[in-house]
Design a protein around this motif. Structure first.
Motif, PDB file in Angstrom:
ATOM      1  N   LEU A 301       0.824  -1.201   0.000  1.00  0.00           N
ATOM      2  CA  LEU A 301       0.000   0.000   0.000  1.00  0.00           C
ATOM      3  C   LEU A 301       0.862   1.257   0.000  1.00  0.00           C
ATOM      4  CD1 LEU A 301      -2.789   1.317   0.187  1.00  0.00           C
ATOM      5  CD2 LEU A 301      -2.628   1.130   2.685  1.00  0.00           C
ATOM      6  N   MET A 302       1.927   1.265   0.808  1.00  0.00           N
ATOM      7  CA  MET A 302       2.780   2.448   0.867  1.00  0.00           C
ATOM      8  C   MET A 302       3.551   2.653  -0.440  1.00  0.00           C
ATOM      9  SD  MET A 302       2.245   4.182   3.475  1.00  0.00           S
ATOM     10  CE  MET A 302       3.560   5.335   3.110  1.00  0.00           C
ATOM     11  N   ILE A 303       3.999   1.571  -1.058  1.00  0.00           N
ATOM     12  CA  ILE A 303       4.676   1.698  -2.355  1.00  0.00           C
ATOM     13  C   ILE A 303       3.715   2.301  -3.379  1.00  0.00           C
ATOM     14  CG2 ILE A 303       5.698   0.427  -4.286  1.00  0.00           C
ATOM     15  CD1 ILE A 303       6.792  -1.569  -2.257  1.00  0.00           C
ATOM     16  N   THR A 304       2.479   1.814  -3.379  1.00  0.00           N
ATOM     17  CA  THR A 304       1.486   2.307  -4.325  1.00  0.00           C
ATOM     18  C   THR A 304       1.196   3.788  -4.105  1.00  0.00           C
ATOM     19  OG1 THR A 304       0.467   0.111  -4.416  1.00  0.00           O
ATOM     20  CG2 THR A 304      -0.859   1.956  -5.191  1.00  0.00           C
ATOM     21  N   LEU A 305       0.961   4.176  -2.866  1.00  0.00           N
ATOM     22  CA  LEU A 305       0.614   5.573  -2.565  1.00  0.00           C
ATOM     23  C   LEU A 305       1.779   6.515  -2.836  1.00  0.00           C
ATOM     24  CD1 LEU A 305      -1.421   5.149   0.761  1.00  0.00           C
ATOM     25  CD2 LEU A 305      -2.307   5.658  -1.529  1.00  0.00           C
ATOM     26  N   ALA A 325      14.286   7.800   3.719  1.00  0.00           N
ATOM     27  CA  ALA A 325      13.201   7.016   4.313  1.00  0.00           C
ATOM     28  C   ALA A 325      13.453   5.520   4.116  1.00  0.00           C
ATOM     29  CB  ALA A 325      11.865   7.417   3.683  1.00  0.00           C
ATOM     30  N   LEU A 326      13.922   5.155   2.935  1.00  0.00           N
ATOM     31  CA  LEU A 326      14.219   3.750   2.653  1.00  0.00           C
ATOM     32  C   LEU A 326      15.364   3.253   3.532  1.00  0.00           C
ATOM     33  CD1 LEU A 326      13.828   1.199   0.985  1.00  0.00           C
ATOM     34  CD2 LEU A 326      15.186   2.235  -0.845  1.00  0.00           C
ATOM     35  N   THR A 327      16.397   4.061   3.702  1.00  0.00           N
ATOM     36  CA  THR A 327      17.528   3.688   4.560  1.00  0.00           C
ATOM     37  C   THR A 327      17.079   3.457   5.991  1.00  0.00           C
ATOM     38  OG1 THR A 327      19.051   5.001   3.195  1.00  0.00           O
ATOM     39  CG2 THR A 327      19.791   4.419   5.406  1.00  0.00           C
ATOM     40  N   ALA A 328      16.253   4.376   6.499  1.00  0.00           N
ATOM     41  CA  ALA A 328      15.776   4.252   7.883  1.00  0.00           C
ATOM     42  C   ALA A 328      14.951   2.984   8.068  1.00  0.00           C
ATOM     43  CB  ALA A 328      14.955   5.485   8.251  1.00  0.00           C
ATOM     44  N   GLY A 329      14.076   2.695   7.122  1.00  0.00           N
ATOM     45  CA  GLY A 329      13.254   1.499   7.233  1.00  0.00           C
ATOM     46  C   GLY A 329      14.072   0.220   7.215  1.00  0.00           C
ATOM     47  N   LEU A 330      15.069   0.154   6.332  1.00  0.00           N
ATOM     48  CA  LEU A 330      15.907  -1.045   6.245  1.00  0.00           C
ATOM     49  C   LEU A 330      16.769  -1.208   7.496  1.00  0.00           C
ATOM     50  CD1 LEU A 330      16.959  -0.686   2.505  1.00  0.00           C
ATOM     51  CD2 LEU A 330      15.608  -2.558   3.461  1.00  0.00           C
ATOM     52  N   ALA A 331      17.287  -0.092   8.025  1.00  0.00           N
ATOM     53  CA  ALA A 331      18.092  -0.165   9.249  1.00  0.00           C
ATOM     54  C   ALA A 331      17.236  -0.653  10.424  1.00  0.00           C
ATOM     55  CB  ALA A 331      18.692   1.206   9.554  1.00  0.00           C
ATOM     56  N   ALA A 350       8.013  -1.413   7.439  1.00  0.00           N
ATOM     57  CA  ALA A 350       7.308  -1.588   6.171  1.00  0.00           C
ATOM     58  C   ALA A 350       6.790  -0.260   5.638  1.00  0.00           C
ATOM     59  CB  ALA A 350       6.150  -2.577   6.342  1.00  0.00           C
ATOM     60  N   LEU A 351       6.268   0.587   6.516  1.00  0.00           N
ATOM     61  CA  LEU A 351       5.741   1.883   6.085  1.00  0.00           C
ATOM     62  C   LEU A 351       6.870   2.788   5.578  1.00  0.00           C
ATOM     63  CD1 LEU A 351       3.126   2.564   8.921  1.00  0.00           C
ATOM     64  CD2 LEU A 351       2.710   1.690   6.601  1.00  0.00           C
ATOM     65  N   LEU A 352       8.000   2.787   6.266  1.00  0.00           N
ATOM     66  CA  LEU A 352       9.139   3.604   5.821  1.00  0.00           C
ATOM     67  C   LEU A 352       9.718   3.079   4.509  1.00  0.00           C
ATOM     68  CD1 LEU A 352      11.084   4.317   9.137  1.00  0.00           C
ATOM     69  CD2 LEU A 352      10.098   6.019   7.593  1.00  0.00           C
ATOM     70  N   VAL A 353       9.933   1.765   4.456  1.00  0.00           N
ATOM     71  CA  VAL A 353      10.502   1.167   3.240  1.00  0.00           C
ATOM     72  C   VAL A 353       9.579   1.387   2.047  1.00  0.00           C
ATOM     73  CG1 VAL A 353      11.053  -1.036   2.133  1.00  0.00           C
ATOM     74  CG2 VAL A 353      11.930  -0.537   4.410  1.00  0.00           C
ATOM     75  N   ALA A 413      20.636  -1.317   3.780  1.00  0.00           N
ATOM     76  CA  ALA A 413      20.549   0.053   4.291  1.00  0.00           C
ATOM     77  C   ALA A 413      21.807   0.846   3.943  1.00  0.00           C
ATOM     78  CB  ALA A 413      20.338   0.030   5.806  1.00  0.00           C
ATOM     79  N   ALA A 414      22.990   0.218   4.086  1.00  0.00           N
ATOM     80  CA  ALA A 414      24.233   0.896   3.748  1.00  0.00           C
ATOM     81  C   ALA A 414      24.292   1.219   2.252  1.00  0.00           C
ATOM     82  CB  ALA A 414      25.422   0.023   4.151  1.00  0.00           C
TER      83      ALA A 414
END
Length: 430
Positions: A301-305, A325-331, A350-353, A413-414
């Motif tokens: 859903l987040m990817i779509t939005l 945002a992607l880095t934070a989610g993966l970390a 999941a929401l951040l990624v 994340a790195a």
């Protein structure tokens, strides 16, 4: 040469985009939908470890290696014509995989499925770029494109868990057949035939590139002599390109080199995420295939939005913000506690990624087509798809060497943080 696309944009609707985006959804879906079903496939066809790996890799290898020739074939012979050939092959191969009586037949069907995907994916994107050339409508179209591409990965895990639990592993291939046939029919009805550019396809370049990419990506799984052969063939490809009258990858495509390099790095993160996340959920958290699939819904859903919203945004800060945002989610995901719960340990990441992935994919796709002549739209579509796919395959081969799921997510994340540092170059060109 007369260009009619600018005149068509005043009247053309969004139905062609819906059809072409559905095809792209199928391409991404077929990459991820097999992963959750692999244990059942292994039991049903008595697969060895090698056979199980090839069930996934045959599609990925052939798809990635043929994307560039597939895109250029669309420029030379007509985008819609090559797209229709690709979606037809894809439907036929999906049916063959569903009916496969042996492991060998299944693996061969997956390779043909990858061939069809390599023809339809770049030509579908090229048709979108051709049909919606003005900035505003192209931004909207690429937002939709990013939404279905991102959602396809998560939807594959969800559908695989659901279908495998209810109907068995063959259902993950059956479900793609009617969808592919519907796309084929709808394309003939709503997508206008384009005028082929003409010329010839660089056959020596296509052969050396395809063989080199297959050998390299397969060799990186531990067969190092093949990896060395792959590098040698890619070097030969570079020599062939300098001497070819109509090279497969002409020098003018250097204009989009930077965003394609970034897309290759994103591919490693993308494939790593959708490979390791369901494995962590099923092996460490003891989720069933259906539970693993259902917990992908917030991510999808987040990817779509975020993809949809990014098509309407501009500015140099958009891409770096998405990468952060992607880095934070993966970390956050790299914690991977053995007693983790969905609400505490999976939902937030999941929401951040998802928000970051949607932004980054749409922005890099747009940058990879900026400044490309209409006659090269097929090649641009093939190149951006190929860099993401091959980057993913190469990256995954190294990520699987890491000792734990947490280490893999931390490496992703790195890599994303490195992407953020490098993103200033294509951002300035946006």
């Amino acid at each position: 040469m007369t260009r009619t696309a600018p005149q068509r944009t005043t009247t053309i609707g969004w139905m062609p985009l819906a059809v072409l985006a559905t095809a792209q959804f199928l391409v991404v879906l077929s990459t991820s939908i097999v992963n959750v079903a692999l244990p059942q496939i292994r039991a049903g066809l008595d697969l060895s470890d090698t056979g199980q790996a090839w069930t996934a890799n045959a599609y990925v290898l052939v798809f990635g290696a043929l994307l560039l020739p597939g895109g250029r074939a669309g420029d030379v012979h007509g985008l819609r014509r090559v797209f229709l050939l690709g979606i037809g092959l894809f439907a036929l191969a999906s049916l063959s995989a569903a009916l496969a009586p042996t492991a060998a037949v299944l693996i061969a069907a997956r390779a043909v499925q990858g061939t069809g995907a390599a023809l339809l994916a770049p030509t579908a994107l090229a048709l979108v770029l051709t049909l919606y050339p003005d900035r505003e409508r192209r931004g909207t179209a690429l937002g939709v494109w990013g939404a279905v591409s991102g959602a396809g990965g998560a939807a594959g895990v969800l559908l695989s868990g659901l279908l495998t639990s209810l109907y068995g592993w063959r259902a993950v291939f059956v479900v793609m057949v009617p969808l592919a046939l519907a796309v084929l029919v709808a394309t003939r009805l709503v997508v206008e035939a384009d005028r082929p550019r003409g010329g010839s396809l660089d056959a020596p370049g296509a052969v050396t590139l395809t063989a080199g990419l297959v050998a390299l990506t397969y060799g990186l799984s531990g067969r190092w002599p093949l990896a060395v052969l792959g590098l040698a063939l890619l070097g030969l490809f570079a020599v062939v390109q300098r001497r070819a009258a109509e090279p497969l990858l002409p020098p003018r495509m250097r204009a989009v080199a930077a965003p394609n390099v970034l897309m290759a790095l994103l591919g490693a993160v993308w494939l790593g995420l959708f490979y390791f996340l369901p494995l962590y959920q099923q092996r460490a958290l003891d989720y069933s295939p259906l539970e693993a699939g259902l917990t992908q819904l917030p991510l999808a859903l987040m990817i779509t939005l975020s993809s949809w919203a990014t098509g309407r945004l501009s500015g140099r800060a958009v891409l770096p913000a998405g990468l952060l945002a992607l880095t934070a989610g993966l970390a956050w995901l790299a914690r991977t506690p053995a007693d983790g719960t969905f609400l505490v340990d999976l939902l937030g990441p999941a929401l951040l990624v998802g928000s970051g992935l949607g932004v980054v994919f749409v922005r890099l796709t747009a940058l990879a087509s900026t400044g490309v002549a209409a006659a090269d739209n097929g090649l641009a579509g093939g190149l951006v798809n190929a860099t993401r796919q091959i980057g993913g395959a190469v990256g995954l081969s190294f990520l699987t060497l890491l000792p734990s799921f947490g280490a893999a997510f931390l490496a992703c994340a790195a890599l994303t943080l490195l992407l953020c540092a490098l993103s200033v170059l294509p951002t300035r060109k946006a």
